[in-house]
Every structure is written in C-alpha cells, then in structure tokens.
Design an enzyme around this catalytic site. Structure first.
Site, mmCIF file in Angstrom:
data_model
loop_
_atom_site.group_PDB
_atom_site.id
_atom_site.type_symbol
_atom_site.label_atom_id
_atom_site.label_comp_id
_atom_site.label_asym_id
_atom_site.label_seq_id
_atom_site.Cartn_x
_atom_site.Cartn_y
_atom_site.Cartn_z
ATOM 1 N N GLY A 73 0.792 -1.221 0.000
ATOM 2 C CA GLY A 73 0.000 0.000 0.000
ATOM 3 C C GLY A 73 0.820 1.265 0.000
ATOM 4 O O GLY A 73 2.053 1.248 -0.018
ATOM 5 N N TYR A 77 -2.251 7.585 7.585
ATOM 6 C CA TYR A 77 -1.987 8.312 8.825
ATOM 7 C C TYR A 77 -2.536 7.516 10.001
ATOM 8 O O TYR A 77 -3.610 6.917 9.914
ATOM 9 C CB TYR A 77 -2.672 9.689 8.781
ATOM 10 C CG TYR A 77 -2.665 10.419 10.102
ATOM 11 C CD1 TYR A 77 -1.494 10.964 10.614
ATOM 12 C CD2 TYR A 77 -3.832 10.540 10.863
ATOM 13 C CE1 TYR A 77 -1.484 11.612 11.840
ATOM 14 C CE2 TYR A 77 -3.836 11.191 12.086
ATOM 15 C CZ TYR A 77 -2.648 11.723 12.571
ATOM 16 O OH TYR A 77 -2.642 12.364 13.783
ATOM 17 N N HIS A 78 -1.784 7.526 11.103
ATOM 18 C CA HIS A 78 -2.254 6.974 12.368
ATOM 19 C C HIS A 78 -2.158 8.055 13.432
ATOM 20 O O HIS A 78 -1.198 8.833 13.457
ATOM 21 C CB HIS A 78 -1.403 5.777 12.806
ATOM 22 C CG HIS A 78 -1.412 4.628 11.852
ATOM 23 N ND1 HIS A 78 -2.569 3.963 11.495
ATOM 24 C CD2 HIS A 78 -0.410 4.012 11.170
ATOM 25 C CE1 HIS A 78 -2.273 2.986 10.650
ATOM 26 N NE2 HIS A 78 -0.979 3.009 10.438
ATOM 27 N N LEU A 139 -6.512 -1.014 5.439
ATOM 28 C CA LEU A 139 -5.862 -2.306 5.632
ATOM 29 C C LEU A 139 -4.449 -2.264 5.074
ATOM 30 O O LEU A 139 -4.172 -1.556 4.109
ATOM 31 C CB LEU A 139 -6.620 -3.419 4.900
ATOM 32 C CG LEU A 139 -8.122 -3.564 5.093
ATOM 33 C CD1 LEU A 139 -8.616 -4.731 4.249
ATOM 34 C CD2 LEU A 139 -8.468 -3.790 6.547
ATOM 35 N N GLY A 151 -1.961 -4.945 9.760
ATOM 36 C CA GLY A 151 -3.372 -5.249 9.977
ATOM 37 C C GLY A 151 -4.312 -4.173 9.498
ATOM 38 O O GLY A 151 -4.289 -3.808 8.319
ATOM 39 N N LEU A 152 -5.127 -3.627 10.403
ATOM 40 C CA LEU A 152 -6.196 -2.713 10.006
ATOM 41 C C LEU A 152 -6.262 -1.522 10.966
ATOM 42 O O LEU A 152 -5.773 -1.576 12.095
ATOM 43 C CB LEU A 152 -7.542 -3.447 9.974
ATOM 44 C CG LEU A 152 -8.032 -4.098 11.266
ATOM 45 C CD1 LEU A 152 -8.759 -3.098 12.168
ATOM 46 C CD2 LEU A 152 -8.951 -5.267 10.958
ATOM 47 N N CYS A 169 -3.884 6.574 1.043
ATOM 48 C CA CYS A 169 -3.720 5.311 0.313
ATOM 49 C C CYS A 169 -3.435 5.554 -1.175
ATOM 50 O O CYS A 169 -3.671 4.684 -2.009
ATOM 51 C CB CYS A 169 -4.938 4.417 0.502
ATOM 52 S SG CYS A 169 -5.310 4.089 2.239
#
Length: 214
Positions: A73, A77-78, A139, A151-152, A169
């Site tokens: 991918g 952002y987290h 994901l 993971g997600l 993405c």
C-alpha cells in the site's frame, strides 16, 4: 484475553516504529507452536509509507514523522483516537490465504459498523472499508514465512486533519471519515472489543500443520 486461539493484547498508546519492529521480531521468532496474537493499539501522530509508496502523496511539509515500512500500500496516517489492530497469524495453521484474510478483515469491519447502524462496503481495487465512498477503515499486511503482521485501522474519534495533507492510500481527493461523524459515542474500548469479536468469529480455527510440509 484469548479469542479463537489468539492472544489479545492492548498496547495502549504506543509509538509506531518500536511496535512495528516488535511485530517483525515476533514473526521472525515464531515456531510451530507460537500463539497467534492480535495487538490493539493507538499511535501518536505518524504517517506510514508502504513498500510501493510514493513520497509525493505527502502533499505538504508537516511536523508529523513519516516511517517507510514493509507492508503493502501507499501512505496513511495513524493518530490517537484511531483503533489499530495488528494480526500476527500463522496462515498455514488457519488454512487461509492472504486474499482471504483481506476479505475477512473487511467483513469484520463491515459487521462491526453494522452493529452501530452503519452500512459500510468494499470498493473494487481499493482495499479498506467505505461509507458512501468515504474511507473509514484501512488495511495493510505483510506475510513472511507464511505468517502475517500489520493489519487494520478504524477511525473512531480522532483529528482527521492530517489526512487532508496526504493522498490517503494514494488516492487524490479521497475523503476520510470516522465513527464520531455519525453520532456514534461508543468508547474506544467498546469498539475495540466488538471488532476483536468479529475478527475472532470469522477467523478459521487453527489446525495442525505437518512441519515437514510447511
């Protein structure tokens, strides 16, 4: 806590890079009897750029660090208020292929959102989960020696502004949304437990694998 043979760990608010390195180390050290684990976590603000990611998808300079990582991918952002679940699974023991795992993760998210009265869906060629074309969950996976990690992520109640500084993405103009936008007031812990339950329900049970054939 365990769920369908997975040890479930809540890491709280944890910096991204050490968590990623810990996933790698756990996967590299796995043996035939190593437990599968689900790691639930929130991260301080960070951009992550996948293996094929293009730095130009970061649209402006920010103070948010960007980490180049080994999942598939593009950029995402987290941040605090986002639920992240990492799936450290032995896919051979579960008898599941990577594409099937992606579909399973999407379905768990769709089912979780349906519990809150939200009709979410997949989009062809764009992994993740969407509501009316806007992205609410992302994901990203890596598989090494038949075992998955990464993971997600599900946007629960967070500052979405940093998503406007990227092409999420890799998609220009993609709108990003969260549970809070729909009036969902469930706590982070409630959403976490509900989503873990759906993942555990959908994962195939573990089976013995012939070590010589693995």
């Amino acid at each position: 806590m365990t769920a369908n043979g997975c040890t479930v760990r809540d890491l709280g608010l944890a910096p991204y890079e050490p968590t990623w390195r810990a996933m790698q180390a756990y996967t590299d050290a796995r043996g035939a009897d190593t437990p599968d684990e689900l790691w639930c976590v929130q991260h301080p603000p960070v951009y992550t750029l996948g293996q094929a990611g293009k730095p130009e998808h970061l649209l402006c300079e920010t103070d948010i660090p960007m980490v180049k990582i080994d999942r598939g991918g593009q950029i995402t952002y987290h941040g605090p208020g986002q639920l992240v679940i990492y799936l450290l699974l032995d896919l051979r023991r579960r008898g599941i292929r990577v594409r099937e795992l992606v579909t399973l993760m999407e379905q768990a998210l769709i089912d979780c959102l349906a519990d809150y009265g939200l009709a979410a869906e997949r989009q062809a060629g764009a992994p993740g989960v969407y509501i009316d074309g806007a992205k609410i969950a992302a994901l990203g996976l890596r598989v090494r020696n038949g075992c998955s990690y990464h993971g997600l992520s599900l946007n629960v109640d967070m500052d979405l502004t940093p998503f406007t500084w990227i092409n999420p993405c890799g998609y220009s103009g993609l709108k990003t949304i969260q549970l809070k936008d729909f009036g969902v007031s469930a706590s982070h812990e409630e959403v976490r437990d509900r989503l873990v339950g759906h993942l555990a329900r959908l994962l195939p049970p573990m089976r013995k694998v012939d070590a010589a054939a693995a």
